[in-house]
Design an enzyme around this catalytic site. Structure first.
Site, PDB file in Angstrom:
ATOM      1  N   LYS A  92       0.854  -1.197   0.000  1.00 50.73           N
ATOM      2  CA  LYS A  92       0.000   0.000   0.000  1.00 50.73           C
ATOM      3  C   LYS A  92       0.886   1.241   0.000  1.00 50.73           C
ATOM      4  O   LYS A  92       1.637   1.467   0.950  1.00 50.73           O
ATOM      5  CB  LYS A  92      -0.913  -0.001   1.235  1.00 50.73           C
ATOM      6  CG  LYS A  92      -1.671   1.323   1.456  1.00 50.73           C
ATOM      7  CD  LYS A  92      -2.592   1.301   2.683  1.00 50.73           C
ATOM      8  CE  LYS A  92      -3.212   2.675   2.950  1.00 50.73           C
ATOM      9  NZ  LYS A  92      -4.080   2.710   4.143  1.00 50.73           N
ATOM     10  N   ASP A 101      -2.682  10.342   3.173  1.00 50.47           N
ATOM     11  CA  ASP A 101      -4.077   9.926   3.324  1.00 50.47           C
ATOM     12  C   ASP A 101      -4.854  10.990   4.103  1.00 50.47           C
ATOM     13  O   ASP A 101      -4.780  11.042   5.327  1.00 50.47           O
ATOM     14  CB  ASP A 101      -4.130   8.570   4.056  1.00 50.47           C
ATOM     15  CG  ASP A 101      -5.551   8.040   4.199  1.00 50.47           C
ATOM     16  OD1 ASP A 101      -6.468   8.620   3.576  1.00 50.47           O
ATOM     17  OD2 ASP A 101      -5.732   7.036   4.924  1.00 50.47           O
ATOM     18  N   LYS A 159     -10.424  13.004   7.279  1.00 51.14           N
ATOM     19  CA  LYS A 159      -9.957  12.725   8.635  1.00 51.14           C
ATOM     20  C   LYS A 159      -9.973  14.001   9.478  1.00 51.14           C
ATOM     21  O   LYS A 159      -9.833  15.093   8.930  1.00 51.14           O
ATOM     22  CB  LYS A 159      -8.504  12.210   8.594  1.00 51.14           C
ATOM     23  CG  LYS A 159      -8.342  10.803   8.074  1.00 51.14           C
ATOM     24  CD  LYS A 159      -6.874  10.384   8.103  1.00 51.14           C
ATOM     25  CE  LYS A 159      -6.681   8.977   7.573  1.00 51.14           C
ATOM     26  NZ  LYS A 159      -7.295   7.923   8.406  1.00 51.14           N
ATOM     27  N   ASP A 206       1.575   6.584   5.269  1.00 52.37           N
ATOM     28  CA  ASP A 206       0.604   5.603   4.777  1.00 52.37           C
ATOM     29  C   ASP A 206       1.116   4.827   3.556  1.00 52.37           C
ATOM     30  O   ASP A 206       0.376   4.077   2.935  1.00 52.37           O
ATOM     31  CB  ASP A 206      -0.721   6.310   4.469  1.00 52.37           C
ATOM     32  CG  ASP A 206      -1.935   5.420   4.701  1.00 52.37           C
ATOM     33  OD1 ASP A 206      -1.792   4.403   5.397  1.00 52.37           O
ATOM     34  OD2 ASP A 206      -3.012   5.749   4.161  1.00 52.37           O
ATOM     35  N   ASP A 266     -12.157   6.897   3.286  1.00 55.01           N
ATOM     36  CA  ASP A 266     -10.936   6.756   4.094  1.00 55.01           C
ATOM     37  C   ASP A 266     -10.479   5.294   4.151  1.00 55.01           C
ATOM     38  O   ASP A 266      -9.385   5.004   4.610  1.00 55.01           O
ATOM     39  CB  ASP A 266     -11.186   7.308   5.508  1.00 55.01           C
ATOM     40  CG  ASP A 266      -9.898   7.579   6.259  1.00 55.01           C
ATOM     41  OD1 ASP A 266      -8.816   7.520   5.623  1.00 55.01           O
ATOM     42  OD2 ASP A 266      -9.977   7.862   7.469  1.00 55.01           O
ATOM     43  N   GLU A 281      -9.317   3.524   1.883  1.00 50.06           N
ATOM     44  CA  GLU A 281      -8.766   3.525   0.516  1.00 50.06           C
ATOM     45  C   GLU A 281      -7.685   2.469   0.306  1.00 50.06           C
ATOM     46  O   GLU A 281      -7.463   2.016  -0.806  1.00 50.06           O
ATOM     47  CB  GLU A 281      -8.201   4.916   0.185  1.00 50.06           C
ATOM     48  CG  GLU A 281      -6.784   5.211   0.685  1.00 50.06           C
ATOM     49  CD  GLU A 281      -6.616   5.175   2.195  1.00 50.06           C
ATOM     50  OE1 GLU A 281      -7.628   5.326   2.911  1.00 50.06           O
ATOM     51  OE2 GLU A 281      -5.478   4.994   2.671  1.00 50.06           O
ATOM     52  N   ARG A 327      -7.472  -0.698   1.173  1.00 46.07           N
ATOM     53  CA  ARG A 327      -7.951  -1.996   0.686  1.00 46.07           C
ATOM     54  C   ARG A 327      -8.337  -1.920  -0.788  1.00 46.07           C
ATOM     55  O   ARG A 327      -8.284  -2.914  -1.503  1.00 46.07           O
ATOM     56  CB  ARG A 327      -9.102  -2.489   1.575  1.00 46.07           C
ATOM     57  CG  ARG A 327     -10.314  -1.631   1.565  1.00 46.07           C
ATOM     58  CD  ARG A 327     -11.232  -1.906   2.752  1.00 46.07           C
ATOM     59  NE  ARG A 327     -10.764  -1.286   3.990  1.00 46.07           N
ATOM     60  CZ  ARG A 327     -11.371  -1.386   5.163  1.00 46.07           C
ATOM     61  NH1 ARG A 327     -12.471  -2.098   5.277  1.00 46.07           N
ATOM     62  NH2 ARG A 327     -10.870  -0.797   6.234  1.00 46.07           N
TER      63      ARG A 327
HETATM   64  N1  BES Z   1      -4.300   4.822   6.714  1.00 46.85           N
HETATM   65  C1  BES Z   1      -5.458   4.544   7.493  1.00 46.85           C
HETATM   66  C2  BES Z   1      -5.157   3.586   8.638  1.00 46.85           C
HETATM   67  C3  BES Z   1      -4.724   4.217   9.917  1.00 46.85           C
HETATM   68  C4  BES Z   1      -5.635   4.924  10.689  1.00 46.85           C
HETATM   69  C5  BES Z   1      -3.462   4.050  10.389  1.00 46.85           C
HETATM   70  C6  BES Z   1      -5.239   5.477  11.888  1.00 46.85           C
HETATM   71  C7  BES Z   1      -3.059   4.596  11.580  1.00 46.85           C
HETATM   72  C8  BES Z   1      -3.955   5.313  12.328  1.00 46.85           C
HETATM   73  C9  BES Z   1      -6.555   3.904   6.637  1.00 46.85           C
HETATM   74  O1  BES Z   1      -6.574   4.298   5.317  1.00 46.85           O
HETATM   75  C10 BES Z   1      -7.864   4.293   7.250  1.00 46.85           C
HETATM   76  O2  BES Z   1      -8.117   5.450   7.337  1.00 46.85           O
HETATM   77  N2  BES Z   1      -8.649   3.313   7.653  1.00 46.85           N
HETATM   78  C11 BES Z   1      -9.901   3.558   8.278  1.00 46.85           C
HETATM   79  C12 BES Z   1     -10.884   2.529   7.790  1.00 46.85           C
HETATM   80  C13 BES Z   1     -12.295   2.807   8.195  1.00 46.85           C
HETATM   81  C14 BES Z   1     -12.809   4.042   7.513  1.00 46.85           C
HETATM   82  C15 BES Z   1     -13.148   1.617   7.826  1.00 46.85           C
HETATM   83  C16 BES Z   1      -9.715   3.460   9.789  1.00 46.85           C
HETATM   84  O3  BES Z   1      -8.966   2.595  10.241  1.00 46.85           O
HETATM   85  O4  BES Z   1     -10.281   4.289  10.504  1.00 46.85           O
HETATM   86 ZN    ZN Z   2      -4.716   4.875   4.516  1.00 43.88          ZN
HETATM   87 ZN    ZN Z   3      -7.658   6.070   4.965  1.00 46.62          ZN
END
Ligand code: BES
Ligand code: ZN
Ligand code: ZN
Length: 509
Positions: free
Chosen positions: A276, A281, A288, A299, A358, A360, A362
């Site tokens: 990834k 992000d 966010k 990210d 968010d 993204e 996956r």
């Molecule tokens: N890059 C983030 C994952 C992340 C979040 C890493 C917080 C470290 C700290 C990912 O793209 C993301 O935002 N995932 C969301 C998914 C949700 C919207 C289903 C998450 O984990 O909040």
């Molecule tokens: Zn991300």
């Molecule tokens: Zn994200």
């Protein structure tokens, strides 16, 4: 990237002329609360004498990462003797050796000591013995890892570089030499990976990540192709493209190929490494909160792990074909950005309802995993800073490990004994499939609620791995060291590189 001049030297540590000689110390006391019973882990007798008074003083407890420094130690050629604690003798491990070697290097830095020698832990009977190759390797890795500071953008930074490192082994063996050589290769790859993660989003765009990967591949002798928007559309990577299209920065699909010298048989495994690579992000339209958003420059740590791993693989030359696929984009809100409610068709033909922009990671990985299969990969591994839920579940010590295949997962867990990285397996069995069921499309890009979020994300990826054996690493909690330790600086950790490299090597013919 500058690195230390690191040498392997065999002989008596007491006669080595060096500004700083480091030696490891363990506590042999077994009962809790007992007085420490300290032992130097070097057979060289003069060293014991030089440290005697300090050890007897009780000031130094030999906790892991604790140090004590003696100037002009009697009977030694070294200008300074640095005692480095390894903790209890019964807890001796390669991981502790790695950390103690790092501690030695980081103790030299603030003192402007430019050259360090470390004595191999060799005292009979006081510690568990590990193969010399692995012990030397852990020392090199720990020292090279510790040398890095991530302050390249600070005008007030002081040059605290340790320029030269000598590992002193009692005798030269092929084993020690091999461990030394491998350690240098793996450590360089890991530090390269960290240097990519350290870059801010304005510097390291997907295009720049592609250029850095290309430069690495050119230097290491790997084939590298970097594609952008047109190729994504041509390949019908709508999931990847959906994420990319809200940014003014074009995406990069990076494909790095390692071919072993002797071409493998037609039924030989082909390892697919999918990363990834979200260079920043924002969350997109599902934006966010501002607090902490700056961290999302990391990210792309999964991508960096794969690019670093390819660097080490090119130099270690395992007898197995390896293809690295990096899906890099910037996730931005914009007039052209994808939106919640959109439905996209992934390269595999699976339709996806976008519920949260968010989620993204996956989406880009869905197309990356499928694409790797079309390139002939028989075994897949992906690494991604994928979910906050994984950080909630496991904290920052263990990364999440998921797999659809026991044998493949066992191979990965076997690699951890060498890499020293920590992963904790979480489920992604079919009974969780409901989490990603959509009323609108085949699947949706979030779970139906917040529960088990790391597993929901893994279930989504599993859909695209299909029947191909696959391992998924959720490194969100482990890719950035928020805390300084005696053995490492604040900043990118380089997690993934060592384990992925070792996992690939376990398939070498
Ligand atoms: N890059 C983030 C994952 C992340 C979040 C890493 C917080 C470290 C700290 C990912 O793209 C993301 O935002 N995932 C969301 C998914 C949700 C919207 C289903 C998450 O984990 O909040
Ligand atoms: Zn991300
Ligand atoms: Zn994200």
């Amino acid at each position: 990237m500058k690195s230390m001049n690191t040498k392997l030297f065999s002989g008596d540590a007491t006669v080595v002329e060096t500004p700083m000689l480091a030696v490891f110390v363990v506590d042999r006391a077994t009962d809790n609360g007992a007085e420490p019973s300290l032992a130097l882990l070097s057979g060289a007798g003069g060293m014991q004498d030089a440290a005697q008074a300090l050890l007897a003083s009780g000031e130094f407890k030999a906790a892991l990462g604790e140090t004590a420094l003696l100037h002009a130690p009697s009977g030694l050629e070294a200008e300074r003797l640095l005692l480095v604690g390894l903790g209890k003798a019964k807890d001796f491990s390669l991981d502790r050796v790695r950390k103690a070697a790092g501690t030695a290097v980081r103790a030299a830095k603030p003192r402007s000591v430019r050259s360090v020698a470390i004595a191999f832990p060799d005292t009979d009977g006081q510690i568990e013995k590990f193969p010399a190759a692995l012990t030397v390797r852990a020392m090199v890795e720990g020292a090279e890892f510790a040398e890095m500071d991530w302050d390249i953008y600070r005008s007030d930074r002081k040059d605290c570089a340790v320029d030269s490192l000598t590992l002193i082994v009692p005798q030269m063996t092929d084993e020690a030499q091999r461990g030394f050589d491998e350690g240098l290769i793996v450590a360089a790859a890991q530090n390269f990976s960290r240097s990519l993660v350290n870059e801010p989003g304005n510097v390291l765009t997907p295009t720049v990540l592609g250029a850095r990967a290309t430069a690495m591949c050119d230097e290491a002798g790997l084939k590298c192709e970097v594609y952008s928007s047109e190729k994504l559309q041509e390949l019908k990577m709508e999931a990847f493209w959906a994420v990319a299209k809200g940014s003014a920065e074009p995406p990069a699909l990076i494909v790095m190929t390692y071919e072993p010298e002797i071409s493998p048989s037609v039924d030989a495994p082909v390892m697919g490494l999918v990363g990834k690579g979200i260079t920043f992000d924002t969350g997109g339209i599902s934006i966010k909160p501002a607090d902490g958003m700056e961290k999302m420059k990391y990210d792309m740590a999964g991508a960096a792990a794969m690019i670093g791993a390819m660097h080490a693989i090119a130099r270690l030359k395992p007898k197995v074909k390896v293809i690295g696929v990096v899906c890099s984009a910037e996730n931005m809100p914009d007039g052209r950005a994808y939106k919640p409610g959109d439905v996209v068709t992934a390269m595999s033909g699976t339709t996806i309802e976008i519920v949260n922009t968010d989620a993204e990671g996956r989406l880009v990985l869905a197309d990356g995993l499928h694409y790797a299969k079309t390139l002939g990969c028989t075994h897949l591994i992906d690494a991604a800073t994928l979910t906050g839920a994984c950080v909630v579940a496991l904290g920052t010590i263990n990364a999440g490990l998921f797999s659809n295949d026991e044998a493949t997962c066992a191979k990965f867990e076997g690699a951890l004994a060498v890499s020293g990285e920590k992963y904790w397996r979480l489920p992604c069995t079919d009974d969780y499939r409901d989490h990603i069921k959509s009323e609108i499309a085949d699947i949706m890009n979030t779970g139906k609620n917040r529960y088990g979020g790391a597993t929901s994300a893994a279930m989504f990826l599993k859909e695209f791995a299909g029947d191909t054996p696959w391992v998924h690493l959720d490194i969100a909690g482990c890719a950035w060291n928020e805390e300084k330790k005696p053995w490492h600086a604040y900043g990118p950790s380089g997690i993934g590189v060592r384990s992925i490299v070792e996992w690939v090597r376990s398939y070498s013919a």
